[in-house]
Design a protein around this motif. Structure first.
Motif, PDB file in Angstrom:
ATOM      1  N   ARG A 248       0.869  -1.178   0.000  1.00 15.79           N
ATOM      2  CA  ARG A 248       0.000   0.000   0.000  1.00 15.79           C
ATOM      3  C   ARG A 248       0.900   1.221   0.000  1.00 15.79           C
ATOM      4  O   ARG A 248       1.822   1.317   0.808  1.00 15.79           O
ATOM      5  CB  ARG A 248      -0.912   0.019   1.226  1.00 15.79           C
ATOM      6  N   VAL A 249       0.652   2.132  -0.914  1.00 21.49           N
ATOM      7  CA  VAL A 249       1.493   3.322  -0.979  1.00 21.49           C
ATOM      8  C   VAL A 249       1.302   4.143   0.288  1.00 21.49           C
ATOM      9  O   VAL A 249       0.216   4.182   0.867  1.00 21.49           O
ATOM     10  CB  VAL A 249       1.181   4.158  -2.239  1.00 21.49           C
ATOM     11  N   LYS A 250       2.379   4.800   0.736  1.00 22.05           N
ATOM     12  CA  LYS A 250       2.300   5.605   1.953  1.00 22.05           C
ATOM     13  C   LYS A 250       1.517   6.889   1.709  1.00 22.05           C
ATOM     14  O   LYS A 250       0.815   7.386   2.588  1.00 22.05           O
ATOM     15  CB  LYS A 250       3.708   5.926   2.453  1.00 22.05           C
ATOM     16  N   ALA A 251       1.663   7.438   0.532  1.00 24.96           N
ATOM     17  CA  ALA A 251       0.938   8.650   0.163  1.00 24.96           C
ATOM     18  C   ALA A 251       0.711   8.617  -1.335  1.00 24.96           C
ATOM     19  O   ALA A 251       1.562   8.130  -2.080  1.00 24.96           O
ATOM     20  CB  ALA A 251       1.728   9.907   0.550  1.00 24.96           C
ATOM     21  N   GLU A 254       3.972  11.909  -3.652  1.00 24.76           N
ATOM     22  CA  GLU A 254       5.214  12.071  -2.910  1.00 24.76           C
ATOM     23  C   GLU A 254       6.121  13.017  -3.689  1.00 24.76           C
ATOM     24  O   GLU A 254       6.281  12.881  -4.904  1.00 24.76           O
ATOM     25  CB  GLU A 254       5.916  10.732  -2.719  1.00 24.76           C
TER      26      GLU A 254
END
Length: 259
Positions: A248-251, A254
């Protein structure tokens, strides 16, 4: 830290084509540029949160299939076993990651680049490059094809960002094309707006898509996005072991200092 500010006009354009299909809520936070007085680095941070419908191709979730095959390979294979499937090669070693890679994998009738990453237990995961290049329409089409695979074989798809929907609402192919056109089609505009303010920045926009039902023997996950440094769109499909950490991407957005 500076207080979050309203999204600028160039970012509001990004979600505009979706508003006719369903309600969206955009929350944009741009963290102020910070300078490290003793070093030469500039630190950038940008967080984009979107509230958008959990997408499903079918109203009723089917039973999970036993497997979602990617070519003739299976997780747990040794490097030699992967390389022995000669009709899908030639294979090349990737020194940076220790992976094997082929650009001749047969993925649903098309020659496709696939990367194979190993650990002590054998083939750890596969990464399918459903698209990687500069053509936004090709990227949108590739994202839609992966979505259709999830819809046809794994009961539908969910995305991050999420879209709250009515319980009985079913999304059509046309609506999904609008979603991908908005996420990818506006990426260059959004990147240009940020880079106008931060010329030394490198922008990465990426979004998660996962099937509604996972196969019994693995976990599937897709990532769709755009990277400004090489002006590259990408659609990646991962096949992981069942017990692998979730992807899952953190944001969704970026921003970092360009190299």
């Amino acid at each position: 830290m500076d207080q979050p500010r309203d999204a600028p006009d160039w970012l509001n354009l990004w979600g505009g084509t979706l508003r006719g299909a369903f309600t969206m809520k955009w929350l944009f936070q741009l963290v102020a540029l910070k300078r490290d007085r003793s070093a030469k680095a500039l630190l950038f941070a940008c967080v984009l949160s979107m509230s958008f419908v959990a997408m499903s191709a079918h109203a009723n979730e089917p039973a999970a299939p036993k497997s979602f095959p990617i070519g003739p390979w299976t997780l747990g294979m040794s490097r030699d076993q992967v390389r022995a499937i000669a009709d899908q090669g030639p294979y090349v070693d990737v020194p940076v990651t220790g992976a094997l890679e082929t650009s001749s994998a047969d993925f649903h009738g098309a020659k496709t680049k696939v990367s194979f990453v190993f650990d002590d237990a054998g083939l750890q995961y596969m990464q399918v490059f459903a698209y990687e290049g500069h053509d936004v329409e090709e990227a949108q089409n590739a994202a839609f094809r992966v979505y259709r695979l999830f819809a046809d074989e794994l009961g539908g798809a969910t995305m991050n960002p999420d879209v709250p929907r009515d319980q009985d609402q079913v999304f059509t192919d046309d609506m999904m094309r609008v979603v991908f056109a908005s996420l990818l089609g506006r990426a260059r505009i959004a990147a240009g707006g940020i880079l106008d303010e931060m010329p030394d920045a490198r922008l990465l926009m990426h979004f998660d898509m996962a099937p509604t039902s996972q196969p019994a023997d693995s976990r599937m996950h897709a990532q769709i996005g755009y990277e400004s440094a090489k002006d590259t769109y990408f659609v990646l499909l991962f096949k992981d072991r069942v017990d692998a950490p979730p992807r899952r991407v953190k944001a969704n957005v970026e921003v970092s200092k360009a190299e």
